[in-house]
Design an enzyme around this catalytic site. Structure first.
Site, mmCIF file in Angstrom:
data_model
loop_
_atom_site.group_PDB
_atom_site.id
_atom_site.type_symbol
_atom_site.label_atom_id
_atom_site.label_comp_id
_atom_site.label_asym_id
_atom_site.label_seq_id
_atom_site.Cartn_x
_atom_site.Cartn_y
_atom_site.Cartn_z
ATOM 1 N N GLY A 80 0.833 -1.193 0.000
ATOM 2 C CA GLY A 80 0.000 0.000 0.000
ATOM 3 C C GLY A 80 0.867 1.242 0.000
ATOM 4 O O GLY A 80 2.076 1.179 0.216
ATOM 5 N N GLY A 82 1.007 5.355 1.411
ATOM 6 C CA GLY A 82 0.476 6.419 2.244
ATOM 7 C C GLY A 82 1.059 7.747 1.829
ATOM 8 O O GLY A 82 1.802 7.849 0.848
ATOM 9 N N VAL A 87 4.475 1.070 1.707
ATOM 10 C CA VAL A 87 4.684 -0.094 2.561
ATOM 11 C C VAL A 87 4.849 -1.314 1.668
ATOM 12 O O VAL A 87 4.000 -1.592 0.810
ATOM 13 C CB VAL A 87 3.511 -0.301 3.538
ATOM 14 C CG1 VAL A 87 3.757 -1.538 4.400
ATOM 15 C CG2 VAL A 87 3.320 0.924 4.424
ATOM 16 N N LYS A 102 8.111 -0.067 5.647
ATOM 17 C CA LYS A 102 7.684 1.251 5.155
ATOM 18 C C LYS A 102 8.914 2.024 4.698
ATOM 19 O O LYS A 102 9.839 2.278 5.467
ATOM 20 C CB LYS A 102 6.950 2.030 6.233
ATOM 21 C CG LYS A 102 6.455 3.391 5.723
ATOM 22 C CD LYS A 102 5.180 3.825 6.376
ATOM 23 C CE LYS A 102 4.525 4.959 5.627
ATOM 24 N NZ LYS A 102 3.206 5.325 6.136
ATOM 25 N N ASP A 219 -2.507 9.491 11.961
ATOM 26 C CA ASP A 219 -3.259 8.892 10.853
ATOM 27 C C ASP A 219 -4.135 7.741 11.350
ATOM 28 O O ASP A 219 -4.117 6.644 10.781
ATOM 29 C CB ASP A 219 -2.305 8.407 9.758
ATOM 30 C CG ASP A 219 -3.000 8.264 8.408
ATOM 31 O OD1 ASP A 219 -4.080 8.861 8.231
ATOM 32 O OD2 ASP A 219 -2.467 7.556 7.534
#
Length: 283
Positions: A80, A82, A87, A102, A219
């Protein structure tokens, strides 16, 4: 993203995720979209293949076109993205275990002072040991990037879980049951509100652990609350966690406090409490 793309994603999240990951991997290897289409057309409807290919080319391929180099880790595929980095599913070479890695690139840390602060705060996160927080195992500084290695939690996030609960409110969510056969069925059905309250308290205590170290998560949202095999949630994606003195907006606007959204010079733990309240209220 067009409506047909969304229809494909909503149809079967697990199946779509597998197809999507396979397409991304093949594109990364250099296979052409035509070759991938030819291989999949006997198993899937043409419209689904075309939508998955479009998503992979438009969204995922820019992320994986250049796999970052992180000493000690072999990056497998992106999990994913961000606001502060990507990540990755990665293998820690020395121990042979899979982790969530990350990777924060240089453009997210423009000033040297910001880079040093990011390193300092990442190392503080690595010292936190709390069962309600995804553990940080390693912090690597290499070239122009910083990488944070964290526990890999295999379960779905709260957003996915809620979709399953709403679809079948009297059953254990299929997406959870598929991954965790031992999960307590009492978490769902009539006991669902009790589970929600219990998890809200659990996440609040996890945030309290961060706040005691002078850190703010920044977050808190359903996507960053992951389901473990025991049926409890853990707080994840600590890549944005920063000290209270770190100014500037970071996070997800939908769940951000007014102070966070206004780029306040100082945001403290109350911003996380606000975000958690929004999660509990809206979900």
């Amino acid at each position: 993203m067009c409506s047909s793309d969304l229809d494909v994603l909503d149809r079967d999240e697990d199946e779509t995720a597998r197809i999507f990951a396979a397409i991304v991997e093949r594109l990364q290897r250099g296979d052409s979209p035509e070759e991938i289409f030819a291989d999949l057309k006997s198993d899937l409807p043409t419209s689904e293949i075309e939508a998955a290919l479009k998503l992979a080319q438009d969204v995922a391929v820019p992320l994986v076109r250049r796999v970052p180099e992180v000493p000690g880790y072999r990056l497998l595929r992106p999990l994913g993205q961000g606001s502060s980095g990507v990540v990755w599913l990665a293998s820690q070479v020395s121990l042979g275990r899979e982790v969530a890695l990350k990777v924060i690139e240089a453009d997210a840390m423009r000033a040297p002072s910001l880079r040093e602060r990011c390193l300092r705060e990442a190392r503080t996160l690595a010292c936190i040991r709390d069962p309600r927080v995804v553990a940080v195992h390693d912090v690597v500084e290499h070239s122009d990037r910083i990488a944070i290695a964290m526990d890999l939690v295999q379960g779905p996030n709260l957003r996915t879980l809620l979709r399953a609960v709403r679809a079948r409110p009297q059953e254990a969510p299929p997406v959870a049951a598929a991954h965790f056969t031992g999960i307590a069925r009492s978490c769902f059905g009539p006991s669902w509100p009790i589970w929600v309250v219990r998890q809200g308290i659990r996440v609040a205590r996890a945030l309290g652990c961060l706040h005691s170290q002078g850190l703010v998560h920044r977050d808190v949202k359903p996507e960053n609350l992951l389901l473990q095999s025991d049926g409890d949630l853990v707080l994840a994606d600590l890549g944005l966690a920063r000290s209270e003195s770190s100014g500037g907006f970071s996070g997800t606007l939908l769940y951000a406090s007014p102070e966070q959204a206004a780029n306040a010079e100082t945001v403290d733990g109350r911003a996380d409490v606000y975000s958690l309240a929004l999660v509990l209220r809206s979900e």
